[in-house]
Enzyme design. Structure first.
Site, PDB file in Angstrom:
ATOM      1  N   LYS A 189      72.774 -45.817 -57.537  1.00  0.00           N
ATOM      2  CA  LYS A 189      72.604 -45.603 -59.172  1.00  0.00           C
ATOM      3  C   LYS A 189      72.788 -44.139 -59.540  1.00  0.00           C
ATOM      4  O   LYS A 189      72.123 -43.253 -59.079  1.00  0.00           O
ATOM      5  CB  LYS A 189      71.121 -46.063 -59.708  1.00  0.00           C
ATOM      6  N   GLU A 265      65.663 -35.662 -51.117  1.00  0.00           N
ATOM      7  CA  GLU A 265      66.178 -34.572 -51.277  1.00  0.00           C
ATOM      8  C   GLU A 265      65.555 -34.051 -52.445  1.00  0.00           C
ATOM      9  O   GLU A 265      66.213 -34.375 -53.656  1.00  0.00           O
ATOM     10  CB  GLU A 265      67.727 -34.170 -51.078  1.00  0.00           C
ATOM     11  N   CYS A 299      69.588 -27.532 -56.132  1.00  0.00           N
ATOM     12  CA  CYS A 299      68.430 -27.452 -55.594  1.00  0.00           C
ATOM     13  C   CYS A 299      67.934 -26.288 -54.738  1.00  0.00           C
ATOM     14  O   CYS A 299      66.959 -25.847 -54.731  1.00  0.00           O
ATOM     15  CB  CYS A 299      68.274 -28.739 -54.984  1.00  0.00           C
ATOM     16  N   GLU A 396      60.517 -24.637 -60.207  1.00  0.00           N
ATOM     17  CA  GLU A 396      61.773 -24.582 -60.179  1.00  0.00           C
ATOM     18  C   GLU A 396      62.184 -24.651 -61.808  1.00  0.00           C
ATOM     19  O   GLU A 396      61.700 -25.538 -62.614  1.00  0.00           O
ATOM     20  CB  GLU A 396      62.295 -25.931 -59.544  1.00  0.00           C
TER      21      GLU A 396
HETATM   22  P1  NAI Z   1      64.862 -36.821 -62.065  1.00  0.00           P
HETATM   23  O1  NAI Z   1      64.372 -36.736 -60.692  1.00  0.00           O
HETATM   24  O2  NAI Z   1      63.938 -37.672 -63.132  1.00  0.00           O
HETATM   25  O3  NAI Z   1      66.419 -37.609 -62.028  1.00  0.00           O
HETATM   26  C1  NAI Z   1      66.972 -37.700 -60.729  1.00  0.00           C
HETATM   27  C2  NAI Z   1      67.314 -39.355 -60.488  1.00  0.00           C
HETATM   28  O4  NAI Z   1      66.230 -40.091 -60.522  1.00  0.00           O
HETATM   29  C3  NAI Z   1      67.980 -39.791 -61.647  1.00  0.00           C
HETATM   30  O5  NAI Z   1      69.032 -40.872 -61.186  1.00  0.00           O
HETATM   31  C4  NAI Z   1      67.037 -40.434 -62.527  1.00  0.00           C
HETATM   32  O6  NAI Z   1      67.585 -41.712 -63.179  1.00  0.00           O
HETATM   33  C5  NAI Z   1      66.079 -41.197 -61.187  1.00  0.00           C
HETATM   34  N1  NAI Z   1      64.936 -41.365 -61.646  1.00  0.00           N
HETATM   35  C6  NAI Z   1      64.010 -40.992 -62.540  1.00  0.00           C
HETATM   36  N2  NAI Z   1      62.938 -41.397 -62.640  1.00  0.00           N
HETATM   37  C7  NAI Z   1      63.017 -42.258 -61.564  1.00  0.00           C
HETATM   38  C8  NAI Z   1      61.885 -43.467 -61.232  1.00  0.00           C
HETATM   39  N3  NAI Z   1      60.611 -43.451 -61.806  1.00  0.00           N
HETATM   40  N4  NAI Z   1      62.215 -44.221 -60.180  1.00  0.00           N
HETATM   41  C9  NAI Z   1      63.500 -44.068 -59.582  1.00  0.00           C
HETATM   42  N5  NAI Z   1      64.439 -43.272 -59.911  1.00  0.00           N
HETATM   43  C10 NAI Z   1      63.949 -42.503 -60.821  1.00  0.00           C
HETATM   44  O7  NAI Z   1      64.995 -35.415 -62.638  1.00  0.00           O
HETATM   45  P2  NAI Z   1      65.660 -35.091 -63.943  1.00  0.00           P
HETATM   46  O8  NAI Z   1      64.708 -35.304 -64.914  1.00  0.00           O
HETATM   47  O9  NAI Z   1      66.951 -35.308 -64.332  1.00  0.00           O
HETATM   48  O10 NAI Z   1      65.439 -33.286 -63.777  1.00  0.00           O
HETATM   49  C11 NAI Z   1      64.239 -32.780 -63.779  1.00  0.00           C
HETATM   50  C12 NAI Z   1      63.907 -31.727 -62.666  1.00  0.00           C
HETATM   51  O11 NAI Z   1      64.320 -32.396 -61.474  1.00  0.00           O
HETATM   52  C13 NAI Z   1      65.016 -30.608 -62.956  1.00  0.00           C
HETATM   53  O12 NAI Z   1      64.588 -29.783 -63.853  1.00  0.00           O
HETATM   54  C14 NAI Z   1      65.240 -30.123 -61.490  1.00  0.00           C
HETATM   55  O13 NAI Z   1      64.107 -29.341 -61.336  1.00  0.00           O
HETATM   56  C15 NAI Z   1      64.916 -31.400 -60.614  1.00  0.00           C
HETATM   57  N6  NAI Z   1      66.160 -31.916 -60.269  1.00  0.00           N
HETATM   58  C16 NAI Z   1      66.615 -31.601 -58.944  1.00  0.00           C
HETATM   59  C17 NAI Z   1      67.791 -31.888 -58.375  1.00  0.00           C
HETATM   60  C18 NAI Z   1      68.036 -31.675 -56.923  1.00  0.00           C
HETATM   61  O14 NAI Z   1      69.202 -31.652 -56.582  1.00  0.00           O
HETATM   62  N7  NAI Z   1      67.091 -31.773 -56.034  1.00  0.00           N
HETATM   63  C19 NAI Z   1      68.666 -32.549 -59.002  1.00  0.00           C
HETATM   64  C20 NAI Z   1      68.264 -33.133 -60.415  1.00  0.00           C
HETATM   65  C21 NAI Z   1      67.107 -32.428 -61.133  1.00  0.00           C
END
Ligand code: NAI
Ligand code: MG
Length: 498
Positions: A189, A265, A299, A396
């Site tokens: 996804k 990650e 990240c 972050e």
């Molecule tokens: P997020 O963690 O909500 O989204 C990442 C992925 O998880 C997306 O595909 C989203 O659809 C999915 N997701 C969201 N809620 C979920 C759930 N309850 N169950 C399963 N999958 C779920 O991150 P978001 O809101 O886009 O960004 C928020 C913060 O997260 C950013 O400001 C950053 O700090 C961090 N982040 C870190 C990343 C990394 O590379 N480690 C990448 C993106 C965001």
């Protein structure tokens, strides 16, 4: 929107055919509930198109397709052929670099030169794991004369993979490469902010010759399709990249459903440490790249900069000048280094951190404002006069914002570097080998760069200590996350039992 593809245009490539459906069983389908959602261009804030949305029912259908493939022909596919398929896919990515990169820039906002770099890294990753497919080996273990034991490395099964929006294509490759090399099947996804490039890449999966059901790509929201993946009873493993908050939810969902294997990650707040004896110009370039690459949406971004007192003033002045030179603007301009943040939500989050830093008493050395009035552009921002307890030093931010602090001694900066719940990455800049090694060995982080930053490579494991994650991606380590160990113990001879 009714069809399964639309004609779109990118400034880089002109018109192309953008798939908009769910890619299940090597076919394009609509979601069962007929839902769609809009995709935004973050440079213009305009709607690019809409794509079909997967809900729980579509996740079920994709999992059934994957399970059928796993129990069927894929089970007996030779390692050599799995490798060939990944190499085919790598070659197709290479051939389609222009369109893949352009779609990535359009949807994510990253500079086109950077997007091409991402495609190149995806090619390297897929090809590398193609090479691994026929090198995953078991063992024979001798326990006694009457027994022959062998240990097999078997695939885990149906892998649910949930990826973020900061490197849509690269995360696609990081997830699919090792999973397929090890003989698994995938339901992936994408992030709701950036579904487009993964769908273009899905067409390449079919073209590469993958059997139906082996790789399934769906667009959808985290709380709906993402949650359906992490709590699914017939998914054997979930691999996630994203926020620490959601990482915790995924672990809970796995625990509450079928105890699927989990790799995560997650976030970081990585220290970037510059000693008095560093080559200062070089250090400034890497510190600049460490925080502002990909608009700070990494990240492993080097968001906490610690500079030794002897060069602090000079460093800060020159770093400020360097940051001001970063070309911020249209992702499709060949000179652009930094494009817009990915979404209104991320833009607002970052601006609220900046406001928080200001009101907490930190000094804005440069930046601190929106750039332009259209698109989610933010000026490269440096804070000084920060204290360790400030939110902007602890949390972050995931944007083009860093703090610069002064330190005196090596021991002090090691303690400061480790003063975080995260442990994803770190860097040390010095010309003294002993200092470099002592800091590298003392920082609790999954990657430590010396006199560089962000130089990830598919051959090198990447992942988090502490709350930055569980498991490793890339390198041989990622293969370990996609296999399970089976012991077969054979009683030899005709000796009677008992
Ligand atoms: P997020 O963690 O909500 O989204 C990442 C992925 O998880 C997306 O595909 C989203 O659809 C999915 N997701 C969201 N809620 C979920 C759930 N309850 N169950 C399963 N999958 C779920 O991150 P978001 O809101 O886009 O960004 C928020 C913060 O997260 C950013 O400001 C950053 O700090 C961090 N982040 C870190 C990343 C990394 O590379 N480690 C990448 C993106 C965001
Ligand atoms: Mg978008």
């Amino acid at each position: 929107m009714s069809g399964l593809s639309v004609k779109l245009k990118t400034p880089h490539t002109g018109e192309y055919e953008q798939p908009t459906g769910l890619f299940i069983n090597n076919e394009w389908v609509k979601g069962v509930d007929g839902k769609t959602f809009e995709v935004i261009n973050p440079a213009t804030e305009e709607v690019i198109t809409s794509v079909h949305e997967a809900t729980e029912k579509d996740v079920d259908i994709a999992v059934q397709a994957a399970r059928k493939a796993f129990n069927g022909p894929w089970r007996t596919e030779t390692p050599e052929n799995r490798g060939k398929l990944l190499v085919n896919l790598a070659n197709l990515f290479e051939k389609n670099v222009d369109i893949l990169a352009a779609v990535e820039s359009l949807d994510n906002g990253k500079a086109i030169t950077m997007a091409k770099g991402d495609v190149g890294a995806a090619v390297g990753c897929l090809r590398y794991y193609g090479g691994w497919a026929d090198k995953i080996e078991g063992k024979v273990v001798d326990t006694n004369h009457e027994t022959f034991n062998y240990i097999r490395k078997e695939p885990i099964g149906v892998c649910g993979q949930i990826i973020p929006w900061n490197f849509p294509l690269l995360m696609w490759a990081w997830k699919i490469g090792p999973a397929i090399a090890a003989g698994n099947v995938v339901v992936l996804k994408t992030a709701e902010q950036t579904p487009l490039s993964a769908l273009v890449a899905a067409n390449l999966v079919k073209e590469a010759g993958f059997p139906p059901g082996v790789v399934n790509i769906i667009s959808g929201f985290g709380k709906v399709a993402g949650a359906a993946i992490s709590s699914h009873m017939d998914i054997d493993k979930v691999a996630f990249t994203g926020s620490t908050v959601v990482g915790r939810q995924i672990m809970k969902a796995a625990a509450g459903s079928n105890l699927k294997k989990v790799t995560l990650e997650l976030g970081g707040k990585s220290p970037n440490i510059v000693f008095d004896d560093a080559d200062i110009e070089n250090a400034i370039s890497w510190v600049n790249f460490g925080i502002y690459f990909n608009h700070g949406q990494c990240c492993c971004a080097g968001s906490r900069v610690y500079v030794q007192e002897g060069i602090y003033d000079k460093f800060l002045q020159r770093f400020k000048e360097r940051a001001q030179q970063n070309a911020v603007g249209d992702p499709f301009h060949p000179e652009t280094f930094q494009g817009p943040q990915v979404s209104q939500l991320q833009f607002d989050r970052i601006m609220s951190y900046i406001e928080h830093g200001k009101s907490a008493g930190a000094t804005v050395e440069t930046g601190g404002k929106r750039k332009g009035d259209k698109g989610y552009f933010i000026e490269p921002t440096i804070f000084s006069n920060v204290t360790e307890d400030m939110k902007i030093v602890q949390e972050e931010i995931f944007g083009p914002v860093c703090s610069v602090s002064k330190f005196k001694t090596k021991d002090e900066v090691i303690a400061l570097g480790n003063n975080s719940t995260y442990g994803l990455a770190a860097a040390v800049h010095t010309t003294n080998l002993n200092t470099a090694l002592e800091v590298a060995n003392s920082i609790r982080a999954g990657t430590v760069w010396v006199n560089s930053y962000n130089t990830l490579h598919w051959q090198l494991p990447f992942g988090g200590f502490k709350e930055s994650g569980i498991g490793r991606e890339l390198g041989e380590a990622a293969i370990e996350n996609y296999i399970q160990t089976k012991t077969v113990s054979i009683r030899l001879g005709d000796a009677l039992f008992g």
